[in-house]
Design a protein around this motif. Sequence first.
Motif, PDB file in Angstrom:
ATOM      1  N   CYS A  12      60.359  94.644  -5.782  1.00  0.00           N
ATOM      2  CA  CYS A  12      59.806  95.241  -4.558  1.00  0.00           C
ATOM      3  C   CYS A  12      60.684  95.001  -3.334  1.00  0.00           C
ATOM      4  O   CYS A  12      60.908  95.922  -2.538  1.00  0.00           O
ATOM      5  N   GLN A  13      61.173  93.788  -3.169  1.00  0.00           N
ATOM      6  CA  GLN A  13      61.978  93.484  -1.980  1.00  0.00           C
ATOM      7  C   GLN A  13      63.279  94.276  -1.983  1.00  0.00           C
ATOM      8  O   GLN A  13      63.699  94.800  -0.941  1.00  0.00           O
ATOM      9  N   ALA A  14      63.929  94.380  -3.141  1.00  0.00           N
ATOM     10  CA  ALA A  14      65.179  95.145  -3.221  1.00  0.00           C
ATOM     11  C   ALA A  14      64.921  96.615  -2.910  1.00  0.00           C
ATOM     12  O   ALA A  14      65.700  97.255  -2.195  1.00  0.00           O
ATOM     13  N   LEU A  15      63.822  97.171  -3.433  1.00  0.00           N
ATOM     14  CA  LEU A  15      63.493  98.564  -3.137  1.00  0.00           C
ATOM     15  C   LEU A  15      63.189  98.742  -1.655  1.00  0.00           C
ATOM     16  O   LEU A  15      63.666  99.693  -1.025  1.00  0.00           O
ATOM     17  N   HIS A  16      62.426  97.825  -1.099  1.00  0.00           N
ATOM     18  CA  HIS A  16      62.076  97.922   0.318  1.00  0.00           C
ATOM     19  C   HIS A  16      63.329  97.956   1.195  1.00  0.00           C
ATOM     20  O   HIS A  16      63.394  98.711   2.172  1.00  0.00           O
TER      21      HIS A  16
END
Length: 158
Positions: A12-16
Amino acid sequence: MDYAHPEMLIDCQALHQQLEAPQLRIFDCAVFLTPSGNGQYQIDSGHASFVKAHIPGAGFIDLKQAWADTNSDLNFTLPEVDALQQAIRASGISAEHDVVLYSSGHLMWATRAWWLLHYAGHQRIRILNGNLNAWREAGLPLVAGDSAYPPASFAATP
Protein backbone atom coordinates in the motif's frame (compact mmCIF):
# COMPACT_ATOMS: atom_id res chain seq x y z
CA MET A 1 6.06 -14.23 4.83
CA ASP A 2 8.30 -14.93 1.84
CA TYR A 3 6.68 -14.99 -1.59
CA ALA A 4 7.91 -16.96 -4.61
CA HIS A 5 7.38 -13.89 -6.83
CA PRO A 6 7.37 -10.71 -4.72
CA GLU A 7 7.70 -8.65 -7.92
CA MET A 8 4.07 -9.52 -8.64
CA LEU A 9 2.92 -7.64 -5.51
CA ILE A 10 2.97 -4.03 -4.43
CA ASP A 11 2.32 -2.85 -0.89
CA CYS A 12 0.00 0.00 0.00
CA GLN A 13 2.69 2.53 0.90
CA ALA A 14 4.63 1.94 -2.33
CA LEU A 15 1.44 2.33 -4.38
CA HIS A 16 0.45 5.46 -2.47
CA GLN A 17 3.83 7.04 -3.31
CA GLN A 18 3.28 6.33 -7.03
CA LEU A 19 -0.34 7.53 -7.39
CA GLU A 20 0.65 10.46 -9.61
CA ALA A 21 2.85 8.42 -11.97
CA PRO A 22 1.53 8.92 -15.53
CA GLN A 23 2.24 5.33 -16.57
CA LEU A 24 0.28 3.88 -13.62
CA ARG A 25 -3.14 2.26 -14.09
CA ILE A 26 -4.97 1.04 -10.97
CA PHE A 27 -8.13 -1.07 -11.14
CA ASP A 28 -10.72 -2.48 -8.80
CA CYS A 29 -11.82 -5.85 -10.23
CA ALA A 30 -14.52 -6.79 -7.71
CA VAL A 31 -17.26 -9.28 -8.33
CA PHE A 32 -19.60 -10.37 -5.54
CA LEU A 33 -21.04 -13.88 -5.25
CA THR A 34 -24.13 -14.27 -3.08
CA PRO A 35 -25.55 -17.72 -2.32
CA SER A 36 -29.01 -18.02 -3.86
CA GLY A 37 -29.87 -21.61 -2.87
CA ASN A 38 -29.29 -25.10 -4.28
CA GLY A 39 -25.56 -24.44 -4.57
CA GLN A 40 -26.16 -21.53 -6.94
CA TYR A 41 -24.80 -18.02 -6.63
CA GLN A 42 -26.00 -14.62 -7.74
CA ILE A 43 -23.15 -12.85 -9.54
CA ASP A 44 -22.99 -9.08 -9.15
CA SER A 45 -20.51 -6.62 -10.55
CA GLY A 46 -18.54 -4.75 -7.92
CA HIS A 47 -19.05 -1.46 -9.77
CA ALA A 48 -21.48 -0.10 -7.16
CA SER A 49 -18.93 -0.79 -4.43
CA PHE A 50 -16.24 0.88 -6.55
CA VAL A 51 -18.37 4.03 -6.93
CA LYS A 52 -18.81 4.22 -3.15
CA ALA A 53 -15.08 4.05 -2.39
CA HIS A 54 -11.92 3.36 -4.37
CA ILE A 55 -8.24 4.21 -4.50
CA PRO A 56 -7.73 7.69 -5.99
CA GLY A 57 -7.31 7.53 -9.76
CA ALA A 58 -8.48 3.92 -10.03
CA GLY A 59 -10.70 2.58 -12.78
CA PHE A 60 -12.97 -0.46 -12.73
CA ILE A 61 -12.59 -3.70 -14.67
CA ASP A 62 -15.87 -5.48 -15.35
CA LEU A 63 -14.86 -9.15 -15.24
CA LYS A 64 -18.48 -10.30 -15.48
CA GLN A 65 -19.33 -8.62 -18.79
CA ALA A 66 -16.53 -6.77 -20.56
CA TRP A 67 -13.68 -9.19 -19.79
CA ALA A 68 -15.60 -12.46 -20.32
CA ASP A 69 -17.27 -14.33 -23.17
CA THR A 70 -20.90 -13.59 -22.33
CA ASN A 71 -22.11 -15.87 -25.14
CA SER A 72 -20.87 -18.91 -23.23
CA ASP A 73 -23.17 -20.92 -20.97
CA LEU A 74 -20.40 -20.75 -18.35
CA ASN A 75 -19.61 -17.66 -16.31
CA PHE A 76 -16.26 -15.92 -16.74
CA THR A 77 -15.28 -17.86 -19.87
CA LEU A 78 -12.07 -16.64 -21.49
CA PRO A 79 -13.09 -14.32 -24.34
CA GLU A 80 -11.67 -14.60 -27.83
CA VAL A 81 -8.33 -12.80 -28.15
CA ASP A 82 -9.80 -9.93 -30.19
CA ALA A 83 -12.54 -9.35 -27.61
CA LEU A 84 -10.07 -9.44 -24.72
CA GLN A 85 -7.75 -7.07 -26.58
CA GLN A 86 -10.65 -4.66 -27.08
CA ALA A 87 -11.62 -4.87 -23.38
CA ILE A 88 -8.04 -4.11 -22.35
CA ARG A 89 -7.90 -1.16 -24.74
CA ALA A 90 -11.28 0.17 -23.56
CA SER A 91 -10.06 -0.04 -19.95
CA GLY A 92 -7.19 2.30 -20.83
CA ILE A 93 -4.31 -0.18 -20.64
CA SER A 94 -1.36 -0.21 -23.01
CA ALA A 95 1.77 -2.38 -22.87
CA GLU A 96 3.67 0.63 -21.46
CA HIS A 97 1.40 0.99 -18.42
CA ASP A 98 2.23 -0.35 -14.99
CA VAL A 99 -1.01 -2.01 -13.89
CA VAL A 100 -2.00 -2.55 -10.26
CA LEU A 101 -5.06 -4.66 -9.53
CA TYR A 102 -7.10 -5.01 -6.37
CA SER A 103 -10.62 -5.95 -5.38
CA SER A 104 -13.02 -4.34 -2.96
CA GLY A 105 -14.31 -7.91 -2.49
CA HIS A 106 -12.44 -11.22 -2.63
CA LEU A 107 -8.83 -11.08 -3.83
CA MET A 108 -9.46 -13.85 -6.40
CA TRP A 109 -10.98 -11.28 -8.75
CA ALA A 110 -7.78 -9.24 -8.89
CA THR A 111 -5.84 -12.41 -9.61
CA ARG A 112 -8.36 -13.33 -12.34
CA ALA A 113 -7.72 -9.96 -14.01
CA TRP A 114 -3.96 -10.51 -13.58
CA TRP A 115 -4.26 -13.86 -15.36
CA LEU A 116 -6.27 -12.35 -18.24
CA LEU A 117 -3.74 -9.55 -18.73
CA HIS A 118 -0.85 -12.00 -18.50
CA TYR A 119 -2.55 -14.31 -21.00
CA ALA A 120 -2.93 -11.35 -23.39
CA GLY A 121 0.81 -10.67 -23.14
CA HIS A 122 0.94 -7.75 -20.71
CA GLN A 123 4.10 -7.91 -18.61
CA ARG A 124 3.80 -5.05 -16.11
CA ILE A 125 1.10 -6.22 -13.70
CA ARG A 126 1.02 -6.33 -9.91
CA ILE A 127 -1.54 -7.14 -7.24
CA LEU A 128 -2.10 -4.84 -4.27
CA ASN A 129 -0.85 -6.90 -1.33
CA GLY A 130 -3.67 -7.12 1.21
CA ASN A 131 -6.30 -5.86 -1.23
CA LEU A 132 -8.47 -2.81 -0.52
CA ASN A 133 -8.75 -3.85 3.14
CA ALA A 134 -5.02 -3.26 3.64
CA TRP A 135 -5.34 0.17 1.99
CA ARG A 136 -8.16 1.06 4.38
CA GLU A 137 -6.31 -0.30 7.42
CA ALA A 138 -3.28 1.83 6.48
CA GLY A 139 -5.53 4.90 6.65
CA LEU A 140 -4.82 5.81 3.04
CA PRO A 141 -7.25 7.99 1.07
CA LEU A 142 -10.33 6.72 -0.71
CA VAL A 143 -12.54 8.63 -3.10
CA ALA A 144 -16.13 8.19 -4.25
CA GLY A 145 -17.65 8.50 -7.70
CA ASP A 146 -17.06 6.85 -11.02
CA SER A 147 -13.79 7.19 -12.87
CA ALA A 148 -12.14 5.59 -15.89
CA TYR A 149 -8.99 5.90 -17.96
CA PRO A 150 -9.15 6.98 -21.61
CA PRO A 151 -8.93 4.12 -24.12
CA ALA A 152 -5.41 3.03 -25.02
CA SER A 153 -3.69 1.04 -27.71
CA PHE A 154 -2.86 -2.57 -26.87
CA ALA A 155 -1.95 -5.51 -29.08
CA ALA A 156 -2.68 -8.86 -27.47
CA THR A 157 0.01 -11.50 -27.91
CA PRO A 158 -1.20 -14.60 -26.07
